[in-house]
Design a protein around this motif. Structure first.
Motif, PDB file in Angstrom:
ATOM      1  N   ALA A  39       8.286  13.570  30.145  1.00 46.34           N
ATOM      2  CA  ALA A  39       9.530  12.816  30.713  1.00 46.34           C
ATOM      3  C   ALA A  39       9.610  11.761  30.029  1.00 46.34           C
ATOM      4  N   ASN A  40       8.566  11.353  29.535  1.00 47.77           N
ATOM      5  CA  ASN A  40       8.269  10.330  28.747  1.00 47.77           C
ATOM      6  C   ASN A  40       8.399  10.609  26.966  1.00 47.77           C
ATOM      7  N   GLY A  41       9.285  11.807  26.043  1.00 42.80           N
ATOM      8  CA  GLY A  41       9.520  11.569  24.998  1.00 42.80           C
ATOM      9  C   GLY A  41       8.320  13.087  24.758  1.00 42.80           C
ATOM     10  N   ARG A  42       8.626  12.987  23.417  1.00 38.51           N
ATOM     11  CA  ARG A  42       7.843  14.405  22.393  1.00 38.51           C
ATOM     12  C   ARG A  42       6.407  13.727  22.532  1.00 38.51           C
ATOM     13  N   LEU A  43       5.124  13.742  23.008  1.00 44.49           N
ATOM     14  CA  LEU A  43       3.932  13.918  22.996  1.00 44.49           C
ATOM     15  C   LEU A  43       3.250  15.461  22.341  1.00 44.49           C
ATOM     16  N   LEU A  44       1.670  14.791  21.147  1.00 38.13           N
ATOM     17  CA  LEU A  44       1.308  15.103  20.401  1.00 38.13           C
ATOM     18  C   LEU A  44      -0.102  15.851  20.871  1.00 38.13           C
ATOM     19  N   ASP A  45      -0.081  16.161  20.244  1.00 37.33           N
ATOM     20  CA  ASP A  45      -2.382  17.200  20.869  1.00 37.33           C
ATOM     21  C   ASP A  45      -3.437  16.168  19.543  1.00 37.33           C
ATOM     22  N   PRO A  46      -3.623  15.678  19.705  1.00 34.04           N
ATOM     23  CA  PRO A  46      -4.853  14.768  18.724  1.00 34.04           C
ATOM     24  C   PRO A  46      -5.401  16.387  17.592  1.00 34.04           C
ATOM     25  N   ALA A  47      -5.574  17.088  18.325  1.00 36.80           N
ATOM     26  CA  ALA A  47      -6.027  18.191  17.661  1.00 36.80           C
ATOM     27  C   ALA A  47      -4.819  18.134  16.202  1.00 36.80           C
ATOM     28  N   ASP A  48      -4.486  18.997  16.740  1.00 35.84           N
ATOM     29  CA  ASP A  48      -2.909  19.783  15.756  1.00 35.84           C
ATOM     30  C   ASP A  48      -2.319  18.235  14.602  1.00 35.84           C
ATOM     31  N   VAL A  49      -2.411  17.172  14.962  1.00 37.07           N
ATOM     32  CA  VAL A  49      -2.023  15.829  14.274  1.00 37.07           C
ATOM     33  C   VAL A  49      -4.014  15.240  13.403  1.00 37.07           C
ATOM     34  N   GLU A  50      -5.015  16.099  14.119  1.00 35.03           N
ATOM     35  CA  GLU A  50      -6.201  15.905  12.798  1.00 35.03           C
ATOM     36  C   GLU A  50      -5.975  17.080  11.431  1.00 35.03           C
ATOM     37  N   LYS A  51      -6.024  18.814  12.522  1.00 33.27           N
ATOM     38  CA  LYS A  51      -5.084  19.584  11.855  1.00 33.27           C
ATOM     39  C   LYS A  51      -4.703  19.207   9.937  1.00 33.27           C
ATOM     40  N   LEU A  52      -3.169  19.045  10.931  1.00 24.26           N
ATOM     41  CA  LEU A  52      -2.009  18.486   9.803  1.00 24.26           C
ATOM     42  C   LEU A  52      -2.820  17.581   8.700  1.00 24.26           C
ATOM     43  N   GLY A  53      -4.125  16.596   9.441  1.00 26.84           N
ATOM     44  CA  GLY A  53      -5.082  15.365   8.346  1.00 26.84           C
ATOM     45  C   GLY A  53      -5.124  16.240   7.652  1.00 26.84           C
ATOM     46  N   ARG A  54      -5.909  16.517   7.678  1.00 29.39           N
ATOM     47  CA  ARG A  54      -7.475  18.056   6.818  1.00 29.39           C
ATOM     48  C   ARG A  54      -6.572  18.848   6.229  1.00 29.39           C
ATOM     49  N   GLU A  55      -5.236  19.545   6.029  1.00 29.97           N
ATOM     50  CA  GLU A  55      -4.563  20.822   5.405  1.00 29.97           C
ATOM     51  C   GLU A  55      -3.957  19.724   4.686  1.00 29.97           C
ATOM     52  N   ARG A  56      -3.711  18.832   4.407  1.00 31.60           N
ATOM     53  CA  ARG A  56      -2.818  17.506   3.357  1.00 31.60           C
ATOM     54  C   ARG A  56      -3.865  17.390   3.104  1.00 31.60           C
TER      55      ARG A  56
END
Length: 70
Positions: A39-56
């Motif tokens: 209801a307050n917008g889109r939120l992200l799972d920190p684990a997904d963010v960390e995974k993308l960070g490692r890939e980058r």
């Protein structure tokens, strides 16, 4: 099941990834960074963010070593 209290917003994801909020939005639209509609917008799972960070980081390291990244 995901604990909604642990989810983070676009700004926090951008800070953790050291990119703009717009870049996070682009990755969400392209499906590279999954998000959950609330209801307050889109939120992200920190684990997904960390995974993308490692890939980058891996891609940056390979690029610096001259490894071709496709």
């Amino acid at each position: 099941m995901i604990d909604i209290a642990s989810l983070i917003g676009r700004s926090e994801a951008a800070r953790r990834l050291r990119v703009s909020g717009e870049m996070v939005s682009i990755w969400m639209r392209r499906g590279k960074l999954p998000s959950i509609a609330t209801a307050n917008g889109r939120l992200l799972d920190p684990a997904d963010v960390e995974k993308l960070g490692r890939e980058r980081e891996t891609m940056k390291a390979e690029s610096a070593r001259g490894v071709r990244v496709e």
